[in-house]
Design a protein around this motif. Structure first.
Motif, PDB file in Angstrom:
ATOM      1  N   TYR A 181       0.818  -1.199   0.000  1.00 34.62           N
ATOM      2  CA  TYR A 181       0.000   0.000   0.000  1.00 34.62           C
ATOM      3  C   TYR A 181       0.854   1.252   0.000  1.00 34.62           C
ATOM      4  O   TYR A 181       1.905   1.310   0.632  1.00 34.62           O
ATOM      5  CB  TYR A 181      -0.897   0.041   1.245  1.00 34.62           C
ATOM      6  CG  TYR A 181      -1.938  -1.041   1.286  1.00 34.62           C
ATOM      7  CD1 TYR A 181      -1.698  -2.247   1.933  1.00 34.62           C
ATOM      8  CD2 TYR A 181      -3.176  -0.856   0.676  1.00 34.62           C
ATOM      9  CE1 TYR A 181      -2.656  -3.242   1.978  1.00 34.62           C
ATOM     10  CE2 TYR A 181      -4.145  -1.848   0.705  1.00 34.62           C
ATOM     11  CZ  TYR A 181      -3.877  -3.040   1.352  1.00 34.62           C
ATOM     12  OH  TYR A 181      -4.833  -4.020   1.386  1.00 34.62           O
ATOM     13  N   ALA A 182       0.342   2.277  -0.666  1.00 43.45           N
ATOM     14  CA  ALA A 182       0.935   3.599  -0.534  1.00 43.45           C
ATOM     15  C   ALA A 182       0.639   4.124   0.866  1.00 43.45           C
ATOM     16  O   ALA A 182      -0.418   3.830   1.438  1.00 43.45           O
ATOM     17  CB  ALA A 182       0.343   4.536  -1.583  1.00 43.45           C
ATOM     18  N   ASP A 183       1.549   4.899   1.410  1.00 48.26           N
ATOM     19  CA  ASP A 183       1.379   5.416   2.770  1.00 48.26           C
ATOM     20  C   ASP A 183       0.086   6.225   2.902  1.00 48.26           C
ATOM     21  O   ASP A 183      -0.559   6.211   3.950  1.00 48.26           O
ATOM     22  CB  ASP A 183       2.571   6.287   3.151  1.00 48.26           C
ATOM     23  CG  ASP A 183       3.826   5.475   3.393  1.00 48.26           C
ATOM     24  OD1 ASP A 183       4.922   6.065   3.380  1.00 48.26           O
ATOM     25  OD2 ASP A 183       3.711   4.240   3.587  1.00 48.26           O
ATOM     26  N   SER A 184      -0.297   6.909   1.845  1.00 48.38           N
ATOM     27  CA  SER A 184      -1.460   7.795   1.897  1.00 48.38           C
ATOM     28  C   SER A 184      -2.784   7.051   2.047  1.00 48.38           C
ATOM     29  O   SER A 184      -3.799   7.665   2.389  1.00 48.38           O
ATOM     30  CB  SER A 184      -1.506   8.678   0.651  1.00 48.38           C
ATOM     31  OG  SER A 184      -1.591   7.875  -0.515  1.00 48.38           O
ATOM     32  N   VAL A 185      -2.783   5.742   1.792  1.00 49.99           N
ATOM     33  CA  VAL A 185      -4.045   4.998   1.848  1.00 49.99           C
ATOM     34  C   VAL A 185      -4.044   3.888   2.890  1.00 49.99           C
ATOM     35  O   VAL A 185      -5.076   3.230   3.091  1.00 49.99           O
ATOM     36  CB  VAL A 185      -4.395   4.393   0.470  1.00 49.99           C
ATOM     37  CG1 VAL A 185      -4.414   5.485  -0.592  1.00 49.99           C
ATOM     38  CG2 VAL A 185      -3.448   3.274   0.083  1.00 49.99           C
ATOM     39  N   LYS A 186      -2.932   3.666   3.541  1.00 45.93           N
ATOM     40  CA  LYS A 186      -2.858   2.599   4.547  1.00 45.93           C
ATOM     41  C   LYS A 186      -3.913   2.803   5.634  1.00 45.93           C
ATOM     42  O   LYS A 186      -4.098   3.905   6.137  1.00 45.93           O
ATOM     43  CB  LYS A 186      -1.459   2.563   5.168  1.00 45.93           C
ATOM     44  CG  LYS A 186      -0.417   1.906   4.305  1.00 45.93           C
ATOM     45  CD  LYS A 186       0.934   1.896   5.007  1.00 45.93           C
ATOM     46  CE  LYS A 186       2.005   1.247   4.132  1.00 45.93           C
ATOM     47  NZ  LYS A 186       3.342   1.298   4.764  1.00 45.93           N
ATOM     48  N   GLY A 187      -4.585   1.719   5.955  1.00 49.38           N
ATOM     49  CA  GLY A 187      -5.611   1.777   6.986  1.00 49.38           C
ATOM     50  C   GLY A 187      -6.976   2.195   6.481  1.00 49.38           C
ATOM     51  O   GLY A 187      -7.965   2.088   7.209  1.00 49.38           O
ATOM     52  N   ARG A 188      -7.061   2.655   5.242  1.00 47.78           N
ATOM     53  CA  ARG A 188      -8.349   3.093   4.675  1.00 47.78           C
ATOM     54  C   ARG A 188      -8.757   2.260   3.457  1.00 47.78           C
ATOM     55  O   ARG A 188      -9.937   1.996   3.257  1.00 47.78           O
ATOM     56  CB  ARG A 188      -8.294   4.564   4.267  1.00 47.78           C
ATOM     57  CG  ARG A 188      -7.978   5.515   5.391  1.00 47.78           C
ATOM     58  CD  ARG A 188      -8.136   6.969   4.940  1.00 47.78           C
ATOM     59  NE  ARG A 188      -7.240   7.313   3.852  1.00 47.78           N
ATOM     60  CZ  ARG A 188      -7.656   7.665   2.636  1.00 47.78           C
ATOM     61  NH1 ARG A 188      -8.947   7.713   2.348  1.00 47.78           N
ATOM     62  NH2 ARG A 188      -6.769   7.983   1.706  1.00 47.78           N
ATOM     63  N   LEU A 189      -7.795   1.892   2.638  1.00 49.24           N
ATOM     64  CA  LEU A 189      -8.089   1.129   1.429  1.00 49.24           C
ATOM     65  C   LEU A 189      -7.545  -0.292   1.585  1.00 49.24           C
ATOM     66  O   LEU A 189      -6.456  -0.481   2.138  1.00 49.24           O
ATOM     67  CB  LEU A 189      -7.466   1.808   0.204  1.00 49.24           C
ATOM     68  CG  LEU A 189      -8.273   2.927  -0.466  1.00 49.24           C
ATOM     69  CD1 LEU A 189      -8.617   4.050   0.502  1.00 49.24           C
ATOM     70  CD2 LEU A 189      -7.543   3.438  -1.685  1.00 49.24           C
ATOM     71  N   ILE A 190      -8.310  -1.240   1.095  1.00 49.56           N
ATOM     72  CA  ILE A 190      -7.924  -2.640   1.225  1.00 49.56           C
ATOM     73  C   ILE A 190      -8.010  -3.315  -0.136  1.00 49.56           C
ATOM     74  O   ILE A 190      -9.069  -3.297  -0.773  1.00 49.56           O
ATOM     75  CB  ILE A 190      -8.836  -3.392   2.215  1.00 49.56           C
ATOM     76  CG1 ILE A 190      -8.786  -2.724   3.590  1.00 49.56           C
ATOM     77  CG2 ILE A 190      -8.423  -4.859   2.316  1.00 49.56           C
ATOM     78  CD1 ILE A 190      -9.823  -3.238   4.561  1.00 49.56           C
ATOM     79  N   ILE A 191      -6.900  -3.904  -0.574  1.00 52.31           N
ATOM     80  CA  ILE A 191      -6.870  -4.615  -1.841  1.00 52.31           C
ATOM     81  C   ILE A 191      -7.069  -6.103  -1.569  1.00 52.31           C
ATOM     82  O   ILE A 191      -6.566  -6.651  -0.582  1.00 52.31           O
ATOM     83  CB  ILE A 191      -5.535  -4.356  -2.581  1.00 52.31           C
ATOM     84  CG1 ILE A 191      -5.603  -4.884  -4.020  1.00 52.31           C
ATOM     85  CG2 ILE A 191      -4.340  -4.935  -1.836  1.00 52.31           C
ATOM     86  CD1 ILE A 191      -4.425  -4.439  -4.886  1.00 52.31           C
ATOM     87  N   SER A 192      -7.824  -6.745  -2.457  1.00 59.20           N
ATOM     88  CA  SER A 192      -8.048  -8.175  -2.321  1.00 59.20           C
ATOM     89  C   SER A 192      -8.317  -8.756  -3.700  1.00 59.20           C
ATOM     90  O   SER A 192      -8.459  -8.009  -4.678  1.00 59.20           O
ATOM     91  CB  SER A 192      -9.228  -8.465  -1.380  1.00 59.20           C
ATOM     92  OG  SER A 192     -10.426  -7.925  -1.894  1.00 59.20           O
ATOM     93  N   ARG A 193      -8.367 -10.085  -3.787  1.00 55.32           N
ATOM     94  CA  ARG A 193      -8.618 -10.707  -5.083  1.00 55.32           C
ATOM     95  C   ARG A 193      -9.395 -11.999  -4.903  1.00 55.32           C
ATOM     96  O   ARG A 193      -9.366 -12.619  -3.850  1.00 55.32           O
ATOM     97  CB  ARG A 193      -7.297 -10.963  -5.823  1.00 55.32           C
ATOM     98  CG  ARG A 193      -6.574 -12.279  -5.432  1.00 55.32           C
ATOM     99  CD  ARG A 193      -5.819 -12.131  -4.158  1.00 55.32           C
ATOM    100  NE  ARG A 193      -5.075 -13.342  -3.828  1.00 55.32           N
ATOM    101  CZ  ARG A 193      -5.223 -14.011  -2.693  1.00 55.32           C
ATOM    102  NH1 ARG A 193      -6.088 -13.605  -1.776  1.00 55.32           N
ATOM    103  NH2 ARG A 193      -4.485 -15.101  -2.469  1.00 55.32           N
TER     104      ARG A 193
END
Length: 122
Positions: free
Chosen positions: A56-68
């Motif tokens: 994750y980019a630091d700016s989105v850590k804790g807010r955006l979650i990637i999954s597949r």
């Protein structure tokens, strides 16, 4: 590999959206990038589809979650606590034969791209 994004839209600050990216085949590493108006394209997150290791980019850590979902060759980006600065065109990217380690933040390291889906946060 063809990539088709969906799920973008307009939302108020603090809201949530879930982006999806349908891939036509298996790819080893998949990621999300975004580009705001007048800004350079930047990496948001990436995931190694076999093991699930994510970045994750630091700016989105804790807010955006990637999954597949490997069975469906689909990538997701759950976006929570959205901010106006998250407003951008979000692109799905893939590289079939290499994992994500070391260069996932480099757009040139990805081989295939979707057309993007717009996210607007007001």
């Amino acid at each position: 590999v063809q990539l088709v994004e969906s799920g973008g839209g307009s939302v108020q600050a603090g809201g949530s959206l879930r982006l999806s990216c349908a891939a036509s085949g298996y790819t080893r590493c998949m990621g999300w990038f975004r580009q705001g108006t007048g800004k350079e394209r930047e990496a948001v997150a990436a995931i190694y589809t076999r093991g699930g290791t994510s970045y994750y980019a630091d700016s989105v850590k804790g807010r955006l979650i990637i999954s597949r979902d490997n069975d469906k060759n689909t990538l997701f980006l759950q976006m929570n606590s959205l901010k106006p600065e998250d407003t951008a065109l979000y692109y799905c990217a893939a590289r079939p034969n290499r994992d994500c380690f070391g260069s996932w933040q480099t757009s040139g390291a990805f081989d295939y791209w979707g057309r993007g889906t717009q996210v607007t946060v007001s």
